[in-house]
Design an enzyme around this catalytic site. Structure first.
Site, short mmCIF file in Angstrom:
data_model
loop_
_atom_site.label_atom_id
_atom_site.label_comp_id
_atom_site.label_asym_id
_atom_site.label_seq_id
_atom_site.Cartn_x
_atom_site.Cartn_y
_atom_site.Cartn_z
N PRO A 47 0.81 -1.22 0.00
CA PRO A 47 0.00 0.00 0.00
C PRO A 47 0.85 1.27 0.00
O PRO A 47 1.83 1.36 0.73
CB PRO A 47 -0.81 -0.13 1.29
CG PRO A 47 0.01 -1.00 2.18
CD PRO A 47 0.71 -1.97 1.26
N ASP A 86 -2.23 2.86 2.20
CA ASP A 86 -1.96 2.84 3.62
C ASP A 86 -2.70 4.04 4.19
O ASP A 86 -2.50 5.16 3.72
CB ASP A 86 -0.45 2.98 3.84
CG ASP A 86 -0.02 2.24 5.08
OD1 ASP A 86 -0.90 1.71 5.79
OD2 ASP A 86 1.19 2.20 5.35
N TRP A 523 2.58 -0.59 11.14
CA TRP A 523 3.07 -1.69 10.29
C TRP A 523 2.22 -2.95 10.44
O TRP A 523 2.29 -3.85 9.62
CB TRP A 523 4.55 -1.96 10.54
CG TRP A 523 5.29 -0.75 10.05
CD1 TRP A 523 5.87 0.22 10.80
CD2 TRP A 523 5.40 -0.32 8.68
NE1 TRP A 523 6.35 1.23 10.00
CE2 TRP A 523 6.08 0.91 8.69
CE3 TRP A 523 5.00 -0.86 7.45
CZ2 TRP A 523 6.38 1.62 7.52
CZ3 TRP A 523 5.28 -0.16 6.29
CH2 TRP A 523 5.96 1.06 6.33
N GLN A 558 11.95 -1.52 2.94
CA GLN A 558 10.81 -2.24 3.52
C GLN A 558 11.21 -3.54 4.21
O GLN A 558 10.36 -4.20 4.79
CB GLN A 558 9.75 -2.51 2.45
CG GLN A 558 9.13 -1.26 1.86
CD GLN A 558 8.31 -0.47 2.84
OE1 GLN A 558 7.95 -0.94 3.91
NE2 GLN A 558 8.03 0.78 2.51
N TRP A 562 7.52 -3.29 5.91
CA TRP A 562 6.41 -4.07 5.38
C TRP A 562 6.79 -5.53 5.13
O TRP A 562 6.04 -6.44 5.48
CB TRP A 562 5.88 -3.43 4.09
CG TRP A 562 4.62 -4.04 3.60
CD1 TRP A 562 3.47 -4.24 4.33
CD2 TRP A 562 4.36 -4.56 2.30
NE1 TRP A 562 2.51 -4.84 3.55
CE2 TRP A 562 3.03 -5.05 2.29
CE3 TRP A 562 5.12 -4.65 1.12
CZ2 TRP A 562 2.44 -5.62 1.16
CZ3 TRP A 562 4.53 -5.21 0.00
CH2 TRP A 562 3.20 -5.69 0.02
N LYS A 595 21.25 12.61 -3.52
CA LYS A 595 19.93 12.26 -2.99
C LYS A 595 19.04 13.48 -3.01
O LYS A 595 19.44 14.58 -2.67
CB LYS A 595 20.08 11.78 -1.54
CG LYS A 595 19.85 10.30 -1.45
CD LYS A 595 19.80 9.83 -0.02
CE LYS A 595 19.92 8.32 -0.06
NZ LYS A 595 20.31 7.69 1.13
N LYS A 598 13.00 15.70 0.16
CA LYS A 598 11.60 16.05 -0.03
C LYS A 598 11.36 17.53 0.24
O LYS A 598 10.46 18.13 -0.30
CB LYS A 598 10.73 15.23 0.93
CG LYS A 598 10.31 13.90 0.35
CD LYS A 598 9.34 13.23 1.30
CE LYS A 598 9.35 11.74 1.07
NZ LYS A 598 8.88 10.99 2.19
#
Ligand SMILES: [Zn+2]
Ligand SMILES: [Zn+2]
Length: 1022
Positions: A47, A86, A523, A558, A562, A595, A598
């Protein structure tokens, strides 16, 4: 068939195709095509966090997942095309708090928990809508009306089931331990949430001197003593309960300048005393100090009990003073040590990280605001030695970036020790990609502590735990069970707080009990997906058909998130891994290899805007090209490169379209016979390409599909089309021409379908405008056709034809390299080309093609280099000198005086003028007019000598080319027949006139008038 433009407008065509897919219901038709198929692709979507608009890096995972689903659809496999969102957890809360201007938990409660929860759900709906639209824009085709949301009641109760099973197995326990705590969010954070959330920070560290009662040990010295202790978290001194020393370490009792008292410090740490140090008056062992009493440095009322030295093997003198202050209420290690030794636990701060009432002058102050107050107090108490800056890696909250503190908290844990062996076993059944993910997972599992699943927050999975005073924990495993056990059931809008908190249940002791107020670790939400989204609870047959997943593909981080939570939950519930293959892709870097952050203020263009500039297919192509194992770069340069690659294929299609538009060949019913050798080659090459791509897709290696496609398109456009272009120009429509159309069409069609999962828009475009035109019975969409299979043809097969053509291409490229290096225009014919190769390879089928491509009259295959070398003699000074002595120079001069012909004659004889042969050495030189290139065991030589005939031919070829260029520039249709007026230099008029028919045929002229003049000129006459 409509006539295509030379340029492909990605963005415009993509929008048209999106409309076509929508009105034509492409998704429904994909599903219908494979409904009831024998094979099923077991796919599970990880998700996406529905908390923001998509960013470019999301395209990597999403376009790859889309591609593998589409590939399987083409292969005739059914699939559950379910996308996931999610949709609950702390990360939504934090953003909603920001939006509403709420600064802490109290503010949320004041705002109203019901309102807050609704706002959180609204935010999830808002961003999941945006993400759906954005995913559709990049060509992702999913069952968008049936996406799963982790905040659904169904998902929540699925986790309840898991928690109940954990409880029944004895894994679910209440815990009380030191946890990383975010003072802003007011909750603890679990171990896996902390991974990666560290940054370098500079804090004030302090050396503190504690007064000690050293009478027994140092009484004879008749001076008071102190112990030097170092800490990087001065606020924890408030909760100090002991000082730890290493029992076997040496400690120095030092005389110092600043105070009369003696100062005890680890012997290896004396350097921290700097210039204050005078001398060591005594050495003692740590164990001598153990049990000694000392006074707390801050003298707070709450510390009013006996403080003593304790022994601890973890103490060292590398950092600090060789003694460690212990505060079990503030740190994880201290807590464990304190538990073992039965030390007091003082918890100084509340949920918001503020000192509680008992801390006198510090009451209400935050741990990161109290430094100066504490230093002042230490000074007042004569306990401050000195303060210095200290830079270390410090953890922060992954959601709100606030620095965390450590706090003793009670919560709920899933004990992992008993599950660990089964988890490790399950890891081995999975194919991990890249390989090291397996190691990361094993490493994580081997070192993991218990899984702390409770969060003191609002909008998340409500933990179904109802502890009763009688000792019964009461864990609810389903909605039905909750209804059954509810004291009074009322219908809830959904199972979130505050609504769920209204429901109390009846314990078996008869008491009414309330739910714990905690919500769950987010999670858990995504980890249950292999069960909740695959109808584990409602349709077991469906679940069996879809479990375990053949593929999960997300970013490699992940592993601890996840991939881990899914594995854990699946092993607890079914004792097996929930997936067969895990692909973890790496990081998307900027064009400069750095990198992207955000919060980078330089990113002014939104994702939506970028897609409308770049086009979705070029962007998808860039991501498909990257090997997921490595970090990849993304930027306009890479997109431009991708566009060029796609245009190379487009150009092959445009070439086909240009001639097919005129000839309108009936390819669908054409039965190819007597294929040309290059046709056979292209079909075989195509079959090889299809086979390679099938394997690569089956192995989820999209980047290798791209590699194979780029090579194939290069073969198609730079070999097949190049050497066959005249077959398409031919005026008459014969079998040979139709064969060429048939072969080229099949190649373009196959590439279109093979690439459609990766670049769906250009694939659909060519499908609609080419395939559906040529084959009226073709499926409605490219995605509802079948993946290409081997193409069969009648007639002879040629063994090893692919290798033969590779060899031919190599020879041509070597020859063209010679022409380029010597600036010999390709239009200028040359007499002879020599090919020397050690291995015996058959070129007979391709001699004419090589001649044509290299533009030579003859090709000679030779075994040695005699043909293109000239022999010459040099004087052997040693042998000739021994005889001739001083006259040897004369011999050398004579040799130098020979003409080329004389030298060749002499060299062939081995001597000249009657000198003994041993005076000379015979050598070979490349003939001046020969130019060569060698690669491996292949040498290609061109004789560059030009005679009058070659020059004339070269001129005529150039002339034809110029006329064709003039046609193009004038925008003439390729089949238009016109009249030309040509002016050439006077002495060339005769040559041109003599060849006028040949020229007219090549350039589609009905008449050519030739004039002599000073300036060459080509005119088209109306
Ligand atoms: Zn936080
Ligand atoms: Zn009870």
């Amino acid at each position: 068939m409509k006539k295509e433009c030379a340029q492909f407008d990605f963005v415009k065509n993509e929008h048209n195709i999106l409309k076509l897919w929508e009105t034509g219901k492409v998704f429904e038709k994909m599903v219908a095509k494979n409904a009831g198929a024998k094979e099923h692709f077991r796919f599970l979507d990880g998700p996406i966090t529905a908390n923001a608009s998509m960013a470019m890096h999301h395209v990597w995972g999403r376009s790859l997942k889309d591609a593998f689903i589409k590939y399987n659809t083409l292969r005739g496999r059914s699939c559950q095309y379910q996308n996931g969102f999610d949709a609950q957890g702390m990360w939504v809360e934090v953003e909603v708090e920001k939006m509403l201007g709420l600064n802490d938990k109290q503010a949320i409660l004041k705002y109203g928990l019901d309102n807050f929860t609704e706002k959180c759900m609204e935010r999830v709906r808002h961003f999941s809508d945006i993400q759906t639209r954005q995913s559709q824009r990049i060509g992702q085709i999913m069952d968008w009306d049936n996406s799963y949301f982790t905040n659904s009641d169904h998902n929540i109760t699925s986790i309840w089931h898991f928690l109940k099973v954990c409880y029944q197995k004895g894994y679910l326990v209440q815990s009380y331990k030191s946890m990383p705590w975010c003072p802003r969010c007011g909750t603890s954070l679990s171990e896996h949430e902390m991974s990666g959330s560290y940054k370098e920070l500079t804090h004030k560290a302090v050396f503190v001197q504690f007064r000690v009662d050293a009478g027994k040990l140092l009484g004879d010295l008749k001076t008071d003593a102190r112990m030097l202790v170092w800490t990087t978290t001065p606020w924890t001194l408030t909760s100090n309960v002991a000082i730890a020393v290493h029992p076997n370490m040496d400690y120095a009792v030092c005389r110092i300048k600043s105070v009369n008292d003696l100062l005890i410090v680890g012997k290896d740490a004396i350097k921290v005393l700097k210039k204050d140090f005078v001398k060591i008056v005594r050495e003692v062992k740590g164990k001598d100090l153990v049990g000694m009493k000392y006074e707390p440095a801050l003298k707070l009322g709450i510390q009013n009990f006996e403080h003593k030295f304790i022994a601890w093997d973890e103490v060292s003198a590398t950092d600090g003073s060789g003694a460690v202050h212990i505060a079990p209420g503030c740190g994880a290690e201290d807590f464990e040590l304190g538990k073992k030794l039965g030390l007091k636990q003082i918890v100084p701060i509340d949920e918001a990280g503020r000192f509680t009432e008992e801390f006198e002058y510090l009451k209400g102050i935050k741990t990161d605001e109290c430094e100066q107050l504490i230093f002042d107090k230490l000074k007042e108490n004569n306990a401050l030695y000195y303060v210095h800056d200290f830079t270390h890696n410090y953890p922060f909250c992954w959601r709100c970036k606030t620095n965390v503190v450590f706090k003793l908290v009670s919560g709920w844990d899933i004990k992992t020790a008993d599950v660990k062996p089964a988890l490790l076993k399950a890891v081995k059944t999975v194919k991990w990609e890249p390989d090291f993910l397996k190691k990361s997972m094993v490493n994580w599992l081997e070192n993991m502590g218990d899984w702390n699943i409770s969060r003191r927050r609002f909008y998340g999975l409500p933990l179904p735990i109802y502890p009763c005073d009688c000792g019964e924990i009461n864990v609810i495993g389903s909605l039905e069970e909750l209804k059954e056990r509810a004291v009074k059931w009322v219908n809830l809008p959904h199972l979130h707080r505050p609504y769920i908190d209204e429901i109390k249940i009846k314990c078996k002791c008869g008491k009414e009990v309330a739910r714990v107020s905690d919500v769950g670790d987010c999670w858990l939400d995504a980890g249950i997906a292999p069960f909740s989204t695959k109808k584990f609870f409602t349709d077991r047959e469906f679940w069996k058909k879809n479990f375990p997943s053949e593929l999960v593909l997300e970013m490699k981080e992940q592993v601890r998130l996840w991939f881990y939570s899914m594995l854990f939950m699946s092993v607890v519930l079914e004792d097996r891994a929930p997936y067969e293959r895990v692909v973890g892709h790496s990081t998307v870097l900027g064009e400069d290899g750095k990198k992207k952050s955000k919060t980078d203020k330089n990113i002014k263009v939104t994702f939506d805007e970028q897609i409308e500039i770049f086009g979705a297919d070029p962007v998808r192509y860039v991501f498909a090209t990257a090997n997921p194992v490595n970090d990849m770069r993304f930027g306009p340069t890479m997109v431009e490169e991708a566009r060029r690659k796609l245009i190379a294929f487009w150009n092959s299609y445009v070439f086909f379209n240009t001639y097919a538009f005129i000839d309108k060949p009936d390819i669908a019913s054409h039965k190819p016979q007597n294929l040309d050798v290059t046709d056979v080659w292209l079909v075989e090459r195509l079959n090889q390409y299809i086979e390679t791509c099938t394997c690569e897709y089956d192995d989820y290696k999209a980047h290798n599909v791209i590699v194979a496609t780029e090579k194939f398109i290069d073969d198609l456009s730079n070999f097949y089309i190049r050497v066959n272009r005249r077959r398409f120009w031919k005026g008459e429509n014969g079998e040979d021409k139709f064969n060429a159309y048939w072969v080229l069409y099949n190649a373009i069609k196959a590439v279109t379908v093979v690439m459609a999962p990766l670049t769906p828009f250009i694939g659909e475009y060519i499908w609609q405008n080419l395939v559906r035109e040529v084959e009226p019975k073709a499926s409605e969409f490219v995605m509802t056709t079948d993946f290409p299979k081997r193409i069969e043809y009648s007639g002879k097969t040629i063994k090893g034809i692919i290798e033969q053509v590779d060899f031919v291409k190599q020879i041509i490229s070597l020859a063209l390299r010679i022409r380029a290096a010597g600036q010999l225009k390709v239009k200028q014919p040359l007499r002879t080309m020599y090919i020397k190769t050690a291995s015996k390879r058959d070129l007979s089928l391709f001699i004419d093609i090589i001649k044509d491509e290299v533009n030579v009259k003859e090709i000679e295959i030779v075994q040695d280099e005699d043909k293109f070398n000239v022999p010459f003699l040099v004087v052997d000074f040693k042998k000739a000198g021994a005889v001739l002595k001083g006259d040897v120079q004369k011999l050398k001069d004579e040799l130098a005086g020979l003409t080329t012909e004389q030298m060749i004659a002499a060299a062939n004889k081995g001597t000249f003028k009657g000198y003994p042969e041993e005076f000379f050495v015979k050598k070979l030189a490349k003939r001046e007019e020969f130019a060569a290139e060698t690669e491996g065991d292949i040498t290609v030589v061109l004789d560059t000598t030009l005679d009058e005939q070659l020059v004339s031919e070269g001129f005529l070829r150039e002339l034809i080319r110029s006329i064709q260029l003039a046609r193009q520039e004038a925008g003439l249709d390729i089949s238009a027949r016109v009249k030309f007026k040509i002016t050439v230099e006077k002495d060339l008029v005769e040559l041109v006139s003599a060849n006028i028919d040949k020229i007219a045929k090549e350039v589609l002229a009905t008449e050519i008038e030739v004039l002599g003049g000073k300036e060459a000129k080509i005119e088209i006459r109306k």
